[in-house]
Design a protein around this motif. Structure first.
Motif, PDB file in Angstrom:
ATOM      1  N   MET A   1       4.349  -9.354  -9.362  1.00 12.82           N
ATOM      2  CA  MET A   1       4.330  -9.464  -7.924  1.00 12.82           C
ATOM      3  C   MET A   1       3.428  -8.363  -7.360  1.00 12.82           C
ATOM      4  O   MET A   1       3.435  -7.231  -7.825  1.00 12.82           O
ATOM      5  N   LYS A   2       2.699  -8.700  -6.323  1.00 15.43           N
ATOM      6  CA  LYS A   2       1.844  -7.728  -5.647  1.00 15.43           C
ATOM      7  C   LYS A   2       2.717  -6.703  -4.932  1.00 15.43           C
ATOM      8  O   LYS A   2       3.815  -7.008  -4.493  1.00 15.43           O
ATOM      9  N   ILE A   3       2.187  -5.480  -4.814  1.00 15.24           N
ATOM     10  CA  ILE A   3       2.925  -4.404  -4.162  1.00 15.24           C
ATOM     11  C   ILE A   3       2.066  -3.805  -3.053  1.00 15.24           C
ATOM     12  O   ILE A   3       0.886  -3.530  -3.250  1.00 15.24           O
ATOM     13  N   ALA A   4       2.694  -3.606  -1.884  1.00 21.13           N
ATOM     14  CA  ALA A   4       2.058  -2.905  -0.769  1.00 21.13           C
ATOM     15  C   ALA A   4       2.747  -1.559  -0.633  1.00 21.13           C
ATOM     16  O   ALA A   4       3.934  -1.502  -0.349  1.00 21.13           O
ATOM     17  N   GLY A   5       1.997  -0.491  -0.849  1.00 22.06           N
ATOM     18  CA  GLY A   5       2.584   0.838  -0.802  1.00 22.06           C
ATOM     19  C   GLY A   5       1.988   1.732   0.261  1.00 22.06           C
ATOM     20  O   GLY A   5       2.294   2.916   0.320  1.00 22.06           O
ATOM     21  N   GLU A   6       1.128   1.163   1.118  1.00 21.28           N
ATOM     22  CA  GLU A   6       0.472   1.960   2.154  1.00 21.28           C
ATOM     23  C   GLU A   6       0.404   1.154   3.440  1.00 21.28           C
ATOM     24  O   GLU A   6       0.193  -0.051   3.416  1.00 21.28           O
ATOM     25  N   VAL A   7       0.560   1.845   4.571  1.00 23.21           N
ATOM     26  CA  VAL A   7       0.425   1.227   5.891  1.00 23.21           C
ATOM     27  C   VAL A   7      -0.775   1.852   6.577  1.00 23.21           C
ATOM     28  O   VAL A   7      -0.865   3.079   6.667  1.00 23.21           O
ATOM     29  N   ARG A   8      -1.694   1.013   7.040  1.00 19.94           N
ATOM     30  CA  ARG A   8      -2.811   1.491   7.854  1.00 19.94           C
ATOM     31  C   ARG A   8      -2.486   1.165   9.303  1.00 19.94           C
ATOM     32  O   ARG A   8      -2.301  -0.003   9.646  1.00 19.94           O
ATOM     33  N   PRO A   9      -2.411   2.185  10.153  1.00 18.30           N
ATOM     34  CA  PRO A   9      -2.063   1.951  11.558  1.00 18.30           C
ATOM     35  C   PRO A   9      -3.067   1.040  12.268  1.00 18.30           C
ATOM     36  O   PRO A   9      -4.258   1.041  11.940  1.00 18.30           O
ATOM     37  N   ALA A  10      -2.563   0.279  13.213  1.00 19.43           N
ATOM     38  CA  ALA A  10      -3.415  -0.589  14.025  1.00 19.43           C
ATOM     39  C   ALA A  10      -4.566   0.224  14.591  1.00 19.43           C
ATOM     40  O   ALA A  10      -4.384   1.363  15.011  1.00 19.43           O
ATOM     41  N   GLY A  11      -5.754  -0.368  14.569  1.00 18.76           N
ATOM     42  CA  GLY A  11      -6.933   0.295  15.102  1.00 18.76           C
ATOM     43  C   GLY A  11      -7.677   1.150  14.100  1.00 18.76           C
ATOM     44  O   GLY A  11      -8.753   1.651  14.401  1.00 18.76           O
ATOM     45  N   ARG A  33      11.561  -1.013   1.832  1.00 23.01           N
ATOM     46  CA  ARG A  33      11.363  -1.787   0.610  1.00 23.01           C
ATOM     47  C   ARG A  33      11.959  -3.177   0.799  1.00 23.01           C
ATOM     48  O   ARG A  33      13.172  -3.310   0.971  1.00 23.01           O
ATOM     49  N   VAL A  34      11.102  -4.189   0.743  1.00 18.99           N
ATOM     50  CA  VAL A  34      11.558  -5.566   0.923  1.00 18.99           C
ATOM     51  C   VAL A  34      10.469  -6.521   0.427  1.00 18.99           C
ATOM     52  O   VAL A  34       9.279  -6.229   0.519  1.00 18.99           O
ATOM     53  N   VAL A  35      10.897  -7.650  -0.099  1.00 15.15           N
ATOM     54  CA  VAL A  35       9.942  -8.698  -0.477  1.00 15.15           C
ATOM     55  C   VAL A  35       9.548  -9.454   0.788  1.00 15.15           C
ATOM     56  O   VAL A  35      10.410  -9.820   1.594  1.00 15.15           O
ATOM     57  N   GLU A  39       2.143 -15.600   6.104  1.00 13.17           N
ATOM     58  CA  GLU A  39       1.970 -16.934   6.679  1.00 13.17           C
ATOM     59  C   GLU A  39       1.087 -17.801   5.794  1.00 13.17           C
ATOM     60  O   GLU A  39       1.239 -19.016   5.755  1.00 13.17           O
ATOM     61  N   GLY A  40       0.158 -17.171   5.064  1.00 13.38           N
ATOM     62  CA  GLY A  40      -0.753 -17.899   4.180  1.00 13.38           C
ATOM     63  C   GLY A  40      -0.249 -18.020   2.754  1.00 13.38           C
ATOM     64  O   GLY A  40      -0.968 -18.491   1.875  1.00 13.38           O
ATOM     65  N   GLY A  41       0.977 -17.549   2.496  1.00 11.18           N
ATOM     66  CA  GLY A  41       1.576 -17.710   1.181  1.00 11.18           C
ATOM     67  C   GLY A  41       1.559 -16.482   0.286  1.00 11.18           C
ATOM     68  O   GLY A  41       2.089 -16.523  -0.822  1.00 11.18           O
ATOM     69  N   THR A  42       0.939 -15.401   0.710  1.00 14.94           N
ATOM     70  CA  THR A  42       0.921 -14.187  -0.108  1.00 14.94           C
ATOM     71  C   THR A  42       2.336 -13.617  -0.198  1.00 14.94           C
ATOM     72  O   THR A  42       2.955 -13.312   0.816  1.00 14.94           O
ATOM     73  N   LYS A  43       2.846 -13.502  -1.423  1.00 13.89           N
ATOM     74  CA  LYS A  43       4.166 -12.920  -1.634  1.00 13.89           C
ATOM     75  C   LYS A  43       3.963 -11.532  -2.224  1.00 13.89           C
ATOM     76  O   LYS A  43       3.185 -11.354  -3.164  1.00 13.89           O
ATOM     77  N   PHE A  44       4.674 -10.530  -1.638  1.00 12.57           N
ATOM     78  CA  PHE A  44       4.482  -9.162  -2.105  1.00 12.57           C
ATOM     79  C   PHE A  44       5.725  -8.331  -1.821  1.00 12.57           C
ATOM     80  O   PHE A  44       6.571  -8.697  -1.016  1.00 12.57           O
ATOM     81  N   LEU A  45       5.792  -7.196  -2.498  1.00 12.96           N
ATOM     82  CA  LEU A  45       6.870  -6.246  -2.295  1.00 12.96           C
ATOM     83  C   LEU A  45       6.324  -5.098  -1.452  1.00 12.96           C
ATOM     84  O   LEU A  45       5.371  -4.428  -1.861  1.00 12.96           O
ATOM     85  N   LEU A  46       6.905  -4.896  -0.277  1.00  7.08           N
ATOM     86  CA  LEU A  46       6.605  -3.711   0.512  1.00  7.08           C
ATOM     87  C   LEU A  46       7.426  -2.593  -0.104  1.00  7.08           C
ATOM     88  O   LEU A  46       8.649  -2.693  -0.194  1.00  7.08           O
ATOM     89  N   ASP A  47       6.764  -1.544  -0.567  1.00  5.45           N
ATOM     90  CA  ASP A  47       7.445  -0.456  -1.272  1.00  5.45           C
ATOM     91  C   ASP A  47       6.879   0.871  -0.775  1.00  5.45           C
ATOM     92  O   ASP A  47       5.935   1.418  -1.341  1.00  5.45           O
ATOM     93  N   LEU A  60      -0.846  -3.741   5.895  1.00  2.93           N
ATOM     94  CA  LEU A  60      -0.112  -3.396   4.676  1.00  2.93           C
ATOM     95  C   LEU A  60      -1.094  -3.544   3.518  1.00  2.93           C
ATOM     96  O   LEU A  60      -1.567  -4.645   3.229  1.00  2.93           O
ATOM     97  N   VAL A  61      -1.424  -2.422   2.870  1.00  2.00           N
ATOM     98  CA  VAL A  61      -2.450  -2.408   1.834  1.00  2.00           C
ATOM     99  C   VAL A  61      -1.817  -2.736   0.487  1.00  2.00           C
ATOM    100  O   VAL A  61      -0.928  -2.029   0.007  1.00  2.00           O
ATOM    101  N   LEU A  62      -2.279  -3.830  -0.114  1.00  2.00           N
ATOM    102  CA  LEU A  62      -1.797  -4.233  -1.432  1.00  2.00           C
ATOM    103  C   LEU A  62      -2.537  -3.448  -2.510  1.00  2.00           C
ATOM    104  O   LEU A  62      -3.625  -2.900  -2.264  1.00  2.00           O
ATOM    105  N   ALA A  63      -1.962  -3.395  -3.698  1.00  2.00           N
ATOM    106  CA  ALA A  63      -2.525  -2.621  -4.802  1.00  2.00           C
ATOM    107  C   ALA A  63      -3.960  -3.024  -5.128  1.00  2.00           C
ATOM    108  O   ALA A  63      -4.757  -2.196  -5.575  1.00  2.00           O
ATOM    109  N   ASP A  64      -4.324  -4.286  -4.883  1.00  2.00           N
ATOM    110  CA  ASP A  64      -5.692  -4.742  -5.177  1.00  2.00           C
ATOM    111  C   ASP A  64      -6.671  -4.426  -4.049  1.00  2.00           C
ATOM    112  O   ASP A  64      -7.838  -4.792  -4.093  1.00  2.00           O
ATOM    113  N   GLY A  65      -6.193  -3.734  -2.989  1.00  2.00           N
ATOM    114  CA  GLY A  65      -7.052  -3.341  -1.878  1.00  2.00           C
ATOM    115  C   GLY A  65      -7.059  -4.315  -0.710  1.00  2.00           C
ATOM    116  O   GLY A  65      -7.569  -4.003   0.363  1.00  2.00           O
TER     117      GLY A  65
END
Length: 157
Positions: A1-11, A33-35, A39-47, A60-65
């Motif tokens: 499963m893809k993981i998002a471990g970083e938040v980039r603020p709006a703007g 932390r939540v799965v 809307e487009g089907g990307t499933k990921f874990l916010l961690d 929400l930045v996923l591990a693949d950028g």
């Protein structure tokens, strides 16, 4: 499963580069932390290292950028206003005394629709206007400082 471990603020990131988006209400935007499913089907874990209050337009930045855009869901709210600054302060105190999430919008306050609170506010002389809009309540004085809601008093109705 893809993981998002970083938040980039709006703007701070190119919103056009988003690969997907998640539509979340105000409660769903306070996460650590939540799965999630975009809307487009990307499933990921916010961690995240700690809980964050996500805002409309954050990325929400996923591990693949790749980046998934946060979209604030439209909610049923009521805009509360009073004629004088003194009355606005009095109304704000009554809302806060009930530990109700509130958003400050100009000289008005927004809260989620609640017929009991709305009746109380009308009784105090407030003008109420129902609105449907994204809700971004105040995060609180202790946000980001690890303060839980454990302070030794009761919340009896």
């Amino acid at each position: 499963m893809k993981i998002a471990g970083e938040v980039r603020p709006a703007g701070t990131w190119d919103i056009a580069s988003a690969t997907d988006s998640v539509v979340l209400d105000a409660d769903e935007r306070h996460r650590r932390r939540v799965v999630m499913a975009g809307e487009g089907g990307t499933k990921f874990l916010l961690d995240l290292d700690r809980a964050a209050q996500l805002a409309d337009g954050d990325g929400l930045v996923l591990a693949d950028g790749s980046i998934v855009k946060v979209v604030a869901k439209v909610e049923k709210l009521v805009e509360v206003s009073m004629a004088s600054a003194r009355d606005r302060l009095r109304i704000a105190w009554h809302i806060g005394n009930r530990h109700t999430d509130v958003e400050v919008v100009g000289e008005s306050l927004r809260i989620r629709r609640d017929h009991v609170l709305e009746d109380m506010l009308r009784g105090l002389g407030a003008t109420l206007v129902p609105v449907e809009a994204p809700f971004q309540p105040e995060s609180g004085a202790y946000a980001g400082h690890g303060h839980g809601h454990h302070h030794g008093h009761r919340h009896d109705p």
